[in-house]
Write a protein that holds these residues in place. Structure first.
Motif, PDB file in Angstrom:
ATOM      1  N   ALA A  73     -68.734  21.917 -92.500  1.00 38.03           N
ATOM      2  CA  ALA A  73     -69.854  22.855 -92.415  1.00 38.03           C
ATOM      3  C   ALA A  73     -69.623  23.916 -91.336  1.00 38.03           C
ATOM      4  O   ALA A  73     -69.995  25.079 -91.506  1.00 38.03           O
ATOM      5  N   GLY A  74     -68.976  23.511 -90.231  1.00 37.50           N
ATOM      6  CA  GLY A  74     -68.735  24.450 -89.138  1.00 37.50           C
ATOM      7  C   GLY A  74     -67.766  25.560 -89.490  1.00 37.50           C
ATOM      8  O   GLY A  74     -67.675  26.569 -88.776  1.00 37.50           O
ATOM      9  N   ALA A  75     -67.033  25.379 -90.585  1.00 36.48           N
ATOM     10  CA  ALA A  75     -66.098  26.414 -91.050  1.00 36.48           C
ATOM     11  C   ALA A  75     -66.629  27.124 -92.291  1.00 36.48           C
ATOM     12  O   ALA A  75     -65.912  27.893 -92.930  1.00 36.48           O
ATOM     13  N   GLY A  76     -67.891  26.850 -92.645  1.00 40.13           N
ATOM     14  CA  GLY A  76     -68.515  27.557 -93.760  1.00 40.13           C
ATOM     15  C   GLY A  76     -68.427  26.842 -95.095  1.00 40.13           C
ATOM     16  O   GLY A  76     -68.813  27.408 -96.124  1.00 40.13           O
ATOM     17  N   GLN A  77     -67.929  25.593 -95.107  1.00 37.66           N
ATOM     18  CA  GLN A  77     -67.885  24.881 -96.389  1.00 37.66           C
ATOM     19  C   GLN A  77     -69.302  24.517 -96.816  1.00 37.66           C
ATOM     20  O   GLN A  77     -70.065  23.932 -96.031  1.00 37.66           O
ATOM     21  N   THR A  78     -69.656  24.869 -98.040  1.00 36.61           N
ATOM     22  CA  THR A  78     -70.988  24.573 -98.565  1.00 36.61           C
ATOM     23  C   THR A  78     -70.937  23.661 -99.792  1.00 36.61           C
ATOM     24  O   THR A  78     -71.943  23.037-100.129  1.00 36.61           O
ATOM     25  N   VAL A  79     -69.795  23.627-100.468  1.00 37.11           N
ATOM     26  CA  VAL A  79     -69.628  22.738-101.630  1.00 37.11           C
ATOM     27  C   VAL A  79     -68.533  21.743-101.265  1.00 37.11           C
ATOM     28  O   VAL A  79     -67.381  22.135-101.011  1.00 37.11           O
ATOM     29  N   PHE A  80     -68.907  20.471-101.248  1.00 35.00           N
ATOM     30  CA  PHE A  80     -67.984  19.444-100.740  1.00 35.00           C
ATOM     31  C   PHE A  80     -67.194  18.799-101.882  1.00 35.00           C
ATOM     32  O   PHE A  80     -67.171  17.585-102.049  1.00 35.00           O
ATOM     33  N   HIS A  81     -66.570  19.676-102.645  1.00 29.67           N
ATOM     34  CA  HIS A  81     -65.560  19.340-103.653  1.00 29.67           C
ATOM     35  C   HIS A  81     -64.404  20.290-103.332  1.00 29.67           C
ATOM     36  O   HIS A  81     -64.603  21.510-103.288  1.00 29.67           O
TER      37      HIS A  81
END
Ligand code: AMP
Ligand code: ZN
Length: 114
Positions: A90-98
């Motif tokens: 999340a801290g690097a901007g990931q919003t979809v965890f696939h």
């Protein structure tokens, strides 16, 4: 209770529409719904793993995702340069965890990205 599928698994199952640009038996490439560059394609493994680092447990599938991104870059004529990005956490901007690679190109890409 059955856990709901993640967004990209639902795209893989055809339950959520997406604009596919290329695919292999192991991977799918489709246009990002909120493009950050003239070419913005997401390349995902068919296997659900939360991020690209985890996909390294499956080297053939990791290689397939990278090779498909390179093939799409070629198909889209990104001979001036392109970027493959894997936001992780999340801290690097990931919003979809696939796991997914962003393929970005078609404009000048600054470095560092910010
Ligand atoms: P990330 O923030 O690295 O996890 O990337 C997720 C990406 O998925 C973002 O760039 C979103 O714009 C994109 N996205 C979200 N929903 C969709 C969708 N339904 N179809 C295509 N791309 C999507
Ligand atoms: Zn998934």
């Amino acid at each position: 209770m059955i856990a709901p599928m993640c967004l990209f698994c639902r795209i893989l199952e055809g339950q959520v529409p997406a604009t596919t640009v290329a695919e292999t038996p192991l991977s799918l490439a489709f246009r990002d719904i909120d493009a950050k560059a003239p070419t913005h394609v997401l390349v995902i493994p068919r296997r659900h793993v939360p991020d690209l680092g985890e996909l390294a447990e499956y080297p053939d599938e990791l290689a397939d995702v990278v090779a498909l991104a390179a093939r799409v870059a070629d198909d889209e004529g990104l001979d001036h340069g392109y970027r493959m990005v894997a936001n992780t956490g999340a801290g690097a901007g990931q919003t979809v965890f696939h796991a997914h690679l962003h393929l970005l190109g078609g404009r000048e890409l600054t470095w560092p990205p910010g």
